[in-house]
Design an enzyme around this catalytic site. Structure first.
Site, PDB file in Angstrom:
ATOM      1  CD  GLU A 164       0.022 -56.335 -12.370  1.00  0.00           C
ATOM      2  OE1 GLU A 164      -1.153 -56.388 -12.770  1.00  0.00           O
ATOM      3  OE2 GLU A 164       0.562 -57.250 -11.703  1.00  0.00           O
ATOM      4  CG  HIS A 178     -11.187 -52.796 -10.372  1.00  0.00           C
ATOM      5  ND1 HIS A 178     -11.428 -53.686  -9.355  1.00  0.00           N
ATOM      6  CD2 HIS A 178     -10.647 -53.528 -11.385  1.00  0.00           C
ATOM      7  CE1 HIS A 178     -11.061 -54.910  -9.739  1.00  0.00           C
ATOM      8  NE2 HIS A 178     -10.575 -54.834 -10.956  1.00  0.00           N
TER       9      HIS A 178
END
Length: 668
Positions: A407, A474
């Site tokens: 990321e 998540h």
């Protein structure tokens, strides 16, 4: 021209292909930063500059690399690379103004030393978090490759910086994408006081190139001829055959990490040994012995440089101190953006939220040929939510790029694309994963325009939220991490129409935008949406319901909880405000409604403490206190991580608490 090989203090100068003018130019370009540094050390002791990171003993690397580069190629230096800035011929008074915090510097007094960039001289300076510039170099090199410019990008780091994850991520991405980057590692023996023996176990940092499938070289960083000739050869090869190359320059830091730290931790025999390899003194002696540098020429060179230093220092000293101006400071946090309202009378079609986002992204790709989208599994697979399904067939793999799981490097690459004049959309597979890319967002993207007027034209898409039994990693709705950070814009639509129009605006806006997309709404919310391209403004809330009893303020999935509650309680007449964007925030809409109703309740999915509801409650109390008939109420989810199993997740969410809290407020 001298064609022999000369050895002095074990330093070989292979000069067969260099004429005397080039040999003297190398010397002059090393001498200049050395003389500047000696002057800066005097000024530091006099209290006329606040801090100094000395590159004495390492001049050959900065000078040699810069001379091997073309002037239209980007260099990303560190704080010991004064020779990059002087070799690129930045006027000295601007450097001196920068170090003294004057307005003729590059950061208007907002940052120090070499923490700046300049598009004019194609230099992108560092930030204190050493790693991000390597990923930024990837983005600049990607832009060069996509535009077929046959350019190379050079980025510097120290041996200490190679321990950071950004180093691994950037080299891995550069290798996978075959990017034309020279990763220049200045191995100077110490990361502040920590010797290399305590930083890594491989014999040479260049050995790591093998793990990335990357060519690597070890270069004597104190030998200006070797640095220049080898880097020049490698750079030319990269221009013709784009690929990354890892360069390790063996050198030594002759002064402290910065002047206050000193060098007592370094054994004296090590200092003495490296002093004999001083790049300026050795090369000077070689040129004298070779008859290339005569005493009159040397005297004239030094006199010219010293005169230039003194003249430009006086210009910086004479410059007026910066006078604080609140308006200027606030104005420069974001690049000015002239919103263009694009309406459409096109036929509408009922779309789910996920379809509206996909369509908006696709139409923005058509609007902006220089837009690149990057993320894990977004190419042929179409992303885990299939938002980019079919994009590769329409736009090609150059613009729709699968990324490794990294990321930080991909956010940084987006920044590099922006520096090179392109646009980037970065997809976080889940908003939770942004924690692995947090540093470049809040410290690089957010601060670049304020620091040196460089926009970060990057949109980070953030699939977020609970309600889908995805558990602690998540399901987060982590917008408050970013609304706190000046320089970022935060968008959080609740409906398909808003999502499509706001995404178009986010991509048009040259500032960094965090675009939150609630996963539980992706396929559960439908709405009529125009088929053609259109935009919606930031900072403009939507009034979904009108009433005089109470003001309900919300965003994202919580808006739908509020609608459900009002549908189940027809006797409650409320103003329901969907914020749509959290930064900028439509405070006028909030104040107007609260002053009308006299009551306010803020509903968010995020847990309570530190969430945006707290700040909204505070500004209502500060600005609407006299019109309030009850305390401002906040409703939020539990102060726990987000559980997986359905019954625990439902208990966690604020949805189940809202109706009772609303009725309590009305009964106050």
């Amino acid at each position: 021209m001298i064609s022999n090989v000369s050895t002095l203090n074990n330093m070989d100068y292979q000069i067969s292909n260099l004429d005397n003018n080039k040999l003297l130019e190398l010397y002059k370009n090393m001498l200049k930063p050395r003389l500047i540094e000696e002057k800066m050390l005097i000024l530091l002791r006099q209290g006329k500059i606040s801090k100094w990171f000395s590159g004495i003993g390492q001049e050959a690397i900065a000078v040699g690399v810069t001379m091997a580069m073309h002037t239209d190629e980007y260099i990303l230096p560190m704080h010991r690379n004064l020779g990059v800035f002087t070799t690129r011929e930045i006027p000295l008074y601007r450097l001196f103004s920068q170090w003294q915090g004057k307005s003729n510097g590059f950061t208007k007094g907002r940052d120090r030393s070499f923490h700046f960039g300049t598009q004019e001289f194609k230099i992108v300076g560092m930030i204190s978090h050493l790693g991000p510039q390597m990923g930024v170099a990837d983005g600049i090199a990607l832009a060069s490759k996509l535009k077929n410019k046959n350019q190379v990008t050079a980025v510097f780091t120290g041996e200490g910086g190679t321990s950071e994850g950004d180093f691994h991520e950037a080299l891995n991405v550069a290798s996978v994408w075959e990017l034309p980057v020279m990763f220049c590692v200045e191995n100077n023996g110490y990361g502040l006081s920590t010797p290399t023996s305590e930083q890594y176990r491989c014999e040479n940092i260049a050995d790591r190139g093998l793990g990335y499938g990357m060519e690597s070289h070890i270069i004597d960083g104190n030998n200006i001829v070797e640095v220049y000739t080898k880097v020049n050869e490698i750079a030319e090869s990269i221009r013709n055959n784009p690929r990354p190359v890892l360069l390790e320059f063996k050198t030594f830091r002759m002064r402290g990490h910065e002047e206050a730290s000193g060098t007592k931790y370094v054994p004296q025999e090590l200092m003495d040994a490296w002093a004999k390899k001083d790049p300026v003194e050795n090369y000077q002696a070689f040129l004298r012995d070779s008859g290339i540098l005569t005493e009159p020429v040397e005297v004239a060179l030094k006199e010219d440089i010293v005169h230039e230093i003194n003249e430009h220092l006086q210009m910086a000293f004479d410059e007026e101190p910066i006078i604080p101006n609140e308006s200027n400071e606030l104005h420069d946090v974001y690049k000015p953006f002239q919103y263009q309202d694009i309406n459409t009378d096109s036929k509408t079609v009922e779309l789910r939220l996920i379809d509206a986002i996909s369509e908006g992204l696709k139409q923005s790709m058509e609007q902006h040929p220089d837009l690149v989208i990057m993320g894990q599994d977004i190419a042929e697979y179409g992303g885990v939510f299939k938002i980019t399904e079919g994009f590769v067939e329409q736009f090609g793999r150059d613009r729709v790029r699968n990324t490794p799981i990294c990321e930080s490097a991909i956010v940084e690459a987006g920044m590099g694309l922006s520096i090179a004049g392109m646009k980037a959309v970065v997809e976080m597979q889940f908003a939770d994963f942004v924690s692995s890319g947090f540093n470049p967002i809040v410290n690089y993207l957010a601060k670049s325009h304020y620091r040196w007027s460089q926009e970060a034209d990057v949109v980070v898409r953030m699939p977020c939220g609970a309600g889908v039994a995805a558990g602690p990693f998540h399901s987060q709705t982590n917008e408050a991490w970013f609304t706190k950070t000046p320089g970022l814009k935060v968008v959080y639509p609740a409906f398909p129409f808003d999502a499509k129009g706001l995404l178009a605006t986010a991509i048009n806006d040259p500032n960094p935008v965090l675009f939150f997309e609630h996963k539980a709404l992706y396929r559960s919310v439908r709405q009529k949406v125009p088929k053609d391209y259109y935009t919606l403004p930031f900072g403009k809330a939507s009034l979904l319901r009108e009433g005089d009893d109470v003001t309900i303020i919300s965003y994202g999935a919580a808006v739908h909880w509020a609608i459900e509650t009002l549908d189940n309680n027809a006797d409650i007449k409320a103003d329901l405000i969907d914020l749509r964007t959290l930064q900028p925030l439509d405070v006028d809409a909030i104040f107007e409604s609260v002053r009308k109703t006299g009551r306010a309740i803020i509903l968010q999915e995020d847990s309570l403490f530190g969430g945006i509801a707290s700040d909204i409650a505070a500004i209502i109390m500060e600005n609407c206190f006299e019109q309030l008939d009850a305390p401002v109420k906040r409703v939020a989810s539990m102060e726990t991580p987000i559980p997986f199993i359905g019954q625990l997740e439902q208990q966690y969410l604020a949805k189940g608490q809202f109706e009772a809290a609303l009725k309590d407020l009305l009964a106050y």
